[in-house]
Write a protein that holds these residues in place. Structure first.
Motif, PDB file in Angstrom:
ATOM      1  N   THR A 279      12.057  -9.126  -8.402  1.00  0.00           N
ATOM      2  CA  THR A 279      12.662  -7.829  -8.665  1.00  0.00           C
ATOM      3  C   THR A 279      13.463  -7.382  -7.450  1.00  0.00           C
ATOM      4  OG1 THR A 279      10.843  -6.457  -7.811  1.00  0.00           O
ATOM      5  CG2 THR A 279      10.670  -7.238 -10.083  1.00  0.00           C
ATOM      6  N   ARG A 280      14.411  -6.480  -7.685  1.00  0.00           N
ATOM      7  CA  ARG A 280      15.217  -5.956  -6.591  1.00  0.00           C
ATOM      8  C   ARG A 280      14.556  -4.771  -5.903  1.00  0.00           C
ATOM      9  NH1 ARG A 280      21.006  -4.518  -8.610  1.00  0.00           N
ATOM     10  NH2 ARG A 280      21.104  -3.883  -6.419  1.00  0.00           N
ATOM     11  N   GLY A 281      13.803  -3.980  -6.682  1.00  0.00           N
ATOM     12  CA  GLY A 281      13.266  -2.771  -6.069  1.00  0.00           C
ATOM     13  C   GLY A 281      12.024  -2.227  -6.730  1.00  0.00           C
ATOM     14  N   ARG A 282      11.211  -3.111  -7.306  1.00  0.00           N
ATOM     15  CA  ARG A 282       9.959  -2.655  -7.920  1.00  0.00           C
ATOM     16  C   ARG A 282       8.805  -3.020  -7.000  1.00  0.00           C
ATOM     17  NH1 ARG A 282       8.091  -2.952 -14.198  1.00  0.00           N
ATOM     18  NH2 ARG A 282       9.753  -1.384 -14.257  1.00  0.00           N
ATOM     19  N   PHE A 283       8.064  -1.995  -6.612  1.00  0.00           N
ATOM     20  CA  PHE A 283       6.959  -2.144  -5.667  1.00  0.00           C
ATOM     21  C   PHE A 283       5.660  -1.712  -6.337  1.00  0.00           C
ATOM     22  CE2 PHE A 283      10.800  -1.647  -3.280  1.00  0.00           C
ATOM     23  CZ  PHE A 283      10.645  -2.363  -2.107  1.00  0.00           C
ATOM     24  N   GLU A 284       4.539  -2.232  -5.846  1.00  0.00           N
ATOM     25  CA  GLU A 284       3.264  -1.789  -6.397  1.00  0.00           C
ATOM     26  C   GLU A 284       2.161  -1.880  -5.350  1.00  0.00           C
ATOM     27  OE1 GLU A 284       1.290  -5.736  -8.500  1.00  0.00           O
ATOM     28  OE2 GLU A 284       2.467  -4.380  -9.754  1.00  0.00           O
ATOM     29  N   ILE A 285       1.109  -1.105  -5.629  1.00  0.00           N
ATOM     30  CA  ILE A 285      -0.103  -1.132  -4.807  1.00  0.00           C
ATOM     31  C   ILE A 285      -1.286  -1.054  -5.756  1.00  0.00           C
ATOM     32  CG2 ILE A 285      -0.004   1.379  -4.456  1.00  0.00           C
ATOM     33  CD1 ILE A 285      -1.413   0.967  -1.781  1.00  0.00           C
ATOM     34  N   THR A 286      -2.298  -1.888  -5.537  1.00  0.00           N
ATOM     35  CA  THR A 286      -3.511  -1.865  -6.337  1.00  0.00           C
ATOM     36  C   THR A 286      -4.649  -1.325  -5.482  1.00  0.00           C
ATOM     37  OG1 THR A 286      -2.785  -3.731  -7.707  1.00  0.00           O
ATOM     38  CG2 THR A 286      -5.149  -3.274  -7.637  1.00  0.00           C
ATOM     39  N   PHE A 287      -5.375  -0.354  -6.030  1.00  0.00           N
ATOM     40  CA  PHE A 287      -6.440   0.282  -5.242  1.00  0.00           C
ATOM     41  C   PHE A 287      -7.524   0.820  -6.148  1.00  0.00           C
ATOM     42  CE2 PHE A 287      -3.518   3.550  -6.493  1.00  0.00           C
ATOM     43  CZ  PHE A 287      -4.245   4.743  -6.587  1.00  0.00           C
ATOM     44  N   TRP A 288      -8.671   1.069  -5.547  1.00  0.00           N
ATOM     45  CA  TRP A 288      -9.815   1.688  -6.222  1.00  0.00           C
ATOM     46  C   TRP A 288      -9.898   3.120  -5.693  1.00  0.00           C
ATOM     47  CZ3 TRP A 288     -15.547   0.554  -4.669  1.00  0.00           C
ATOM     48  CH2 TRP A 288     -16.415   1.239  -5.545  1.00  0.00           C
ATOM     49  N   PRO A 289      -9.598   4.121  -6.520  1.00  0.00           N
ATOM     50  CA  PRO A 289      -9.528   5.497  -6.012  1.00  0.00           C
ATOM     51  C   PRO A 289     -10.773   5.971  -5.273  1.00  0.00           C
ATOM     52  CG  PRO A 289      -8.571   5.379  -8.195  1.00  0.00           C
ATOM     53  CD  PRO A 289      -9.189   4.044  -7.934  1.00  0.00           C
ATOM     54  N   ARG A 290     -11.937   5.617  -5.745  1.00  0.00           N
ATOM     55  CA  ARG A 290     -13.154   6.096  -5.093  1.00  0.00           C
ATOM     56  C   ARG A 290     -13.247   5.562  -3.661  1.00  0.00           C
ATOM     57  NH1 ARG A 290     -16.279   9.018  -8.067  1.00  0.00           N
ATOM     58  NH2 ARG A 290     -17.881   8.941  -6.442  1.00  0.00           N
ATOM     59  N   GLN A 291     -12.831   4.321  -3.492  1.00  0.00           N
ATOM     60  CA  GLN A 291     -12.840   3.757  -2.143  1.00  0.00           C
ATOM     61  C   GLN A 291     -11.670   4.292  -1.325  1.00  0.00           C
ATOM     62  OE1 GLN A 291     -11.496  -0.404  -1.435  1.00  0.00           O
ATOM     63  NE2 GLN A 291     -13.610  -0.742  -0.736  1.00  0.00           N
ATOM     64  N   HIS A 292     -10.506   4.396  -1.956  1.00  0.00           N
ATOM     65  CA  HIS A 292      -9.300   4.828  -1.255  1.00  0.00           C
ATOM     66  C   HIS A 292      -9.489   6.206  -0.620  1.00  0.00           C
ATOM     67  CE1 HIS A 292      -4.960   4.481  -0.500  1.00  0.00           C
ATOM     68  NE2 HIS A 292      -4.897   5.777  -0.732  1.00  0.00           N
ATOM     69  N   PHE A 293     -10.165   7.095  -1.345  1.00  0.00           N
ATOM     70  CA  PHE A 293     -10.360   8.461  -0.855  1.00  0.00           C
ATOM     71  C   PHE A 293     -11.765   8.685  -0.292  1.00  0.00           C
ATOM     72  CE2 PHE A 293      -6.875   8.835  -3.892  1.00  0.00           C
ATOM     73  CZ  PHE A 293      -5.961   9.574  -3.153  1.00  0.00           C
ATOM     74  N   ALA A 294     -12.547   7.604  -0.155  1.00  0.00           N
ATOM     75  CA  ALA A 294     -13.890   7.668   0.435  1.00  0.00           C
ATOM     76  C   ALA A 294     -14.746   8.744  -0.226  1.00  0.00           C
ATOM     77  CB  ALA A 294     -13.788   7.924   1.944  1.00  0.00           C
ATOM     78  N   LEU A 295     -14.841   8.673  -1.566  1.00  0.00           N
ATOM     79  CA  LEU A 295     -15.631   9.661  -2.303  1.00  0.00           C
ATOM     80  C   LEU A 295     -17.125   9.408  -2.122  1.00  0.00           C
ATOM     81  CD1 LEU A 295     -13.789   9.987  -5.741  1.00  0.00           C
ATOM     82  CD2 LEU A 295     -13.341  11.197  -3.596  1.00  0.00           C
TER      83      LEU A 295
END
Length: 334
Positions: A279-295
């Motif tokens: 792709t020319r400009g499609r970006f992505e990030i995969t994450f687990w929200p509970r871990q990402h925000f340290a819930l």
């Protein structure tokens, strides 16, 4: 050479007459979806109404046939329980009822029930978010079709909408209980028809506008999810070109159920998006929200607001490339 040509001509004539023979044997009726009349918008929670006009040109006698109508709508409408259809026609009038899930759609390839058969055949059409379903109805009464009949049908469709603000394109299908998805001689469409509306809008409802019609700058998958799911967040820089280069980072705030907020806005590997290969400009990030925000165990997220930034954090891009209006995502797993 003359012998070869004669053989070829004979073969062509044979194929021609074979097609005619097959046509007279297999064509039961041609189904035409003439028009659909619907409003361009409706208020959330109100009744969506449409009038569908179709006709059938019968080329063979059939007994105990039902006329079939399918509609593609957002899942959140729960249309199977909130739809009423009536019809008038040259062969009778009455009500259309939902086809039981135990009934298989003829010629559906995998012997599927009607709803998954239409999804397998047409998908979500021109819509861009896979959160829709086909709901399928047929006439309560069965009819005998006589060779040469030209039958006109008018159907009135009323559906109680959902409460969510959204834009989408309604799908329509017409066919018969006997022929189903029969693609005569490779088809498609002599024995059934489908069409999709222009973009339809639900207004004055709840939450962010869910836009099925237009390519989004950013979206999360799976669409229906909770803060305990693994999510992939995609950002398409080419939809609306802006100031960001190839180093793009997620700057997000989680709104918690208790009314508090947690922000993670760091330009590091933890928050960096990756350019998708090819792709020319499609970006992505995969994450687990509970871990990402340290819930902690008792915390849960109901809504995300987020921007994308450059490596310095000085350039920030939100909705329509605005630095002041974030993108939003409300968790919905119902």
């Amino acid at each position: 050479m003359k012998i070869v040509r004669k053989i070829c001509l004979t073969t062509q004539r044979l194929a021609h007459w074979l097609i005619i023979a097959l046509s007279s044997t297999l064509i039961v009726c041609c189904v035409f979806l003439d028009s659909v009349d619907q409003a361009s918008s409706v208020q959330a929670g109100e009744v969506f109404e449409a009038t569908l006009t179709a006709h059938v040109n019968a080329a063979q006698e059939r007994s105990n046939v039902r006329f079939v109508i399918g509609i593609l709508l957002p899942r959140s409408w729960r249309a199977a329980a909130n739809t009423k259809m009536t019809y008038t026609s040259d062969f009778g009038s009455g009500e259309l009822v939902q086809i039981p899930s135990s009934v298989r759609a003829p010629n559906s390839g995998n012997n599927l029930a009607w709803s998954p058969a239409l999804m397998n055949k047409f998908g979500i059409g021109p819509n861009l978010i896979d959160d829709m379903e086909w709901v399928v109805f047929w006439t309560r009464e069965q009819y005998n079709i006589v060779n040469g009949d030209q039958v006109e049908i008018d159907a009135k469709i009323s559906i109680r909408t959902g409460e969510q603000n959204m834009r989408f394109k309604v799908g329509y299908f017409v066919g018969s209980s006997e022929d189903g998805l029969n693609d005569f001689l490779g088809g498609p469409g002599a024995l059934y028809k489908s069409m999709f509306s222009s973009c339809f809008e639900v207004t004055d409802g709840e939450g962010d506008i869910i836009d099925f019609c237009n390519p989004p700058q950013t979206f999360l998958t799976p669409f229906r999810s909770s803060d305990n799911d693994i999510l992939t967040l995609t950002f398409d820089r080419e939809i609306l070109p802006g100031p960001l280069g190839d180093d793009i980072f997620l700057c997000a705030t989680a709104e918690l159920a208790d009314g508090t907020f947690k922000e993670v806005c760091q330009q590091d590997a933890h928050s960096r998006l990756t350019l998708l290969t090819g792709t020319r400009g499609r970006f992505e990030i995969t994450f687990w929200p509970r871990q990402h925000f340290a819930l902690t165990a008792g915390e849960s997220i109901i809504r995300l607001t987020y921007y994308f930034t450059d490596a310095s954090g000085a350039i920030k891009v939100g909705y329509a490339n605005s630095p002041d209006e974030p993108f939003t995502h409300t968790f919905r797993c119902d």
